[in-house]
Design an enzyme around this catalytic site. Structure first.
Site, short mmCIF file in Angstrom:
data_model
loop_
_atom_site.label_atom_id
_atom_site.label_comp_id
_atom_site.label_asym_id
_atom_site.label_seq_id
_atom_site.Cartn_x
_atom_site.Cartn_y
_atom_site.Cartn_z
N ASP A 134 0.80 -1.23 0.00
CA ASP A 134 0.00 0.00 0.00
C ASP A 134 0.83 1.28 0.00
O ASP A 134 1.98 1.30 0.42
CB ASP A 134 -0.98 0.01 1.18
CG ASP A 134 -0.30 -0.17 2.53
OD1 ASP A 134 0.74 -0.86 2.60
OD2 ASP A 134 -0.80 0.37 3.53
N GLU A 181 -0.66 -2.05 5.13
CA GLU A 181 0.24 -1.96 6.29
C GLU A 181 0.07 -0.64 7.03
O GLU A 181 0.27 -0.57 8.23
CB GLU A 181 1.70 -2.11 5.84
CG GLU A 181 2.69 -2.31 6.98
CD GLU A 181 2.97 -1.06 7.79
OE1 GLU A 181 3.07 -1.16 9.03
OE2 GLU A 181 3.08 0.03 7.20
ZN LIG Z 1 5.01 3.72 6.51
ZN LIG Z 2 6.40 0.97 5.63
#
Ligand SMILES: [Zn+2]
Ligand SMILES: [Zn+2]
Length: 395
Positions: free
Chosen positions: A81, A139
């Site tokens: 991401d 994440e």
């Molecule tokens: Zn980050």
């Molecule tokens: Zn990262």
């Protein structure tokens, strides 16, 4: 085998850079990595692999089976991401998606793991076991793609004996990698405070209950939880980066909203600290005639690198890069959803150096000028392949 992997890593460096540039110019926010996942799956298929798509939304997993596939399984993880940042780098591969940027290097992690996949698929007949490659979403955003992938069974069938994660590091020069055994990154919880008073005319505070003044007291007082309640021997931090009061120069607003992050390494202190934050914020508001609503969004847990696994990976890195290119990294109060894996199986999270002062590549992650020295992409894929080859040979 070491020389062979090194050669393959150099041979495919150009492809890896091309993958990284494609991903960099087409970044997608957390949990929306649809095109990224498709790109990853197509690449894996082109290496003759058979990926499973759509895990936890956009996650992709592939198993590379070696000559004794059931002997052992090691997992490798990359996150996919990007962040809500407008890139300002004047590069040809600049983000084409306004307001979205790969400013944490997850494009690099994904491209690097694709490179590792290609190398492993070529040497798979010599692998002692299997390698599970995990390309995960989200994440950067709670609840963390890792926790969702785990819920959907990414650590089952087969269950990996260990997991390895790699992250770019703009503080470490390109060509070097960094390791740390034991406690490495903090837990991270989000704190949302709504301070409720009573709005009124700026010239008549006696008729109002000023939530701006209450909020100011709360922010200052809560810092004392860090300086007076937390042990000075235990790293912890409380930061409020967001505050909004929609009044005006002459209008006392009805409420103030505050948002912040609380980070710790010790779980007992973490729970204690959160209770104190709530109690103190509520108590101060009440004593001043207002009210404070406290909402805590639980984030990632602390990340601990398994010591013996980390030692072995470090040794593999020394073989690959030379002892002089393997460095120690310091404990950080940053957080990572890789931590979720580390609470279930032995895990190690290491740093790939991407800094180059001579080229002016020095910006930190999460900034609009973040970039990497792409030479790192001739190292990362082979290094990870070598680590996993060695780890599979381990009894
Ligand atoms: Zn980050
Ligand atoms: Zn990262």
């Amino acid at each position: 085998m070491l020389d062979r992997i090194k050669k393959l890593s150099l041979l495919y460096a150009k492809d890896n850079v091309a993958s990284r540039r494609h991903l960099h110019s087409h970044p997608e926010l957390s949990y929306q990595e649809y095109n990224t996942a498709e790109f990853v799956a197509e690449k894996l298929k082109s290496f003759g692999l058979n990926p499973t798509e759509g895990i936890a939304g956009t996650g992709v997993v592939v198993l590379i089976e070696g000559k004794n596939p059931t002997k052992k399984t090691i997992a490798l993880r990359a996150d996919m991401d990007a962040l809500p940042i407008q890139e300002i780098n004047p590069v040809s591969y600049k983000s084409q998606n306004p307001g979205v940027m790969h400013a944490c290097g997850h494009d690099v992690h994904t491209a690097s793991l694709l490179g590792t996949a290609k190398i492993l698929s070529e040497i798979k007949n010599e692998l002692e076991g299997s390698v599970k490659l995990i390309f995960q979403p989200g994440e950067e955003k709670n609840p963390g793609g890792a926790s969702m992938m785990i819920k959907e069974g990414v650590l089952d069938n087969p269950k990996p004996q260990a997991i390895i994660g790699q992250h770019v590091m703009p503080l470490v020069p390109v060509g070097k990698v960094g390791f740390r055994e034991g406690m490495y990154m903090a837990s991270s919880d989000e704190i949302y405070l709504t301070v409720i008073g009573k709005g009124g005319h700026g010239a008549a505070p006696e008729l109002a209950i000023d939530p701006v003044v209450i909020a100011s007291h709360i922010i200052i007082a809560l810092q004392q939880i860090i300086s007076r309640n937390a042990s000075p021997k235990q790293p912890t931090v409380l930061t409020f980066g967001k505050i909004s009061a929609e009044g005006a120069t002459n209008i006392i607003p009805g409420e103030v909203k505050i948002g912040g992050t609380f980070r710790a390494l010790d779980e007992q202190w973490l729970e204690e600290g959160l209770k104190k934050i709530k109690k103190m914020a509520e108590g101060i508001a009440e004593s001043m005639g207002g009210k404070c609503e406290v909402e805590i969004s639980r984030g990632y847990r602390y990340l601990e690198n398994n010591p013996s696994l980390t030692q072995r990976l470090r040794q593999a890195a020394e073989e690959y890069l030379g002892k002089e290119n393997v460095v120690d990294i310091e404990l950080t109060l940053g957080s990572e959803d890789f931590a979720y894996y580390s609470h279930l199986i032995p895990a190690s999270f290491y740093r790939l150096g991407t800094r180059n002062d001579a080229k002016g590549i020095t910006s930190y992650v999460h900034t609009p000028t973040f970039d990497i020295d792409e030479t790192a992409l001739s190292i990362g894929p082979g290094l990870m392949a070598w680590m996993v080859v060695k780890e599979l040979m381990e009894k």
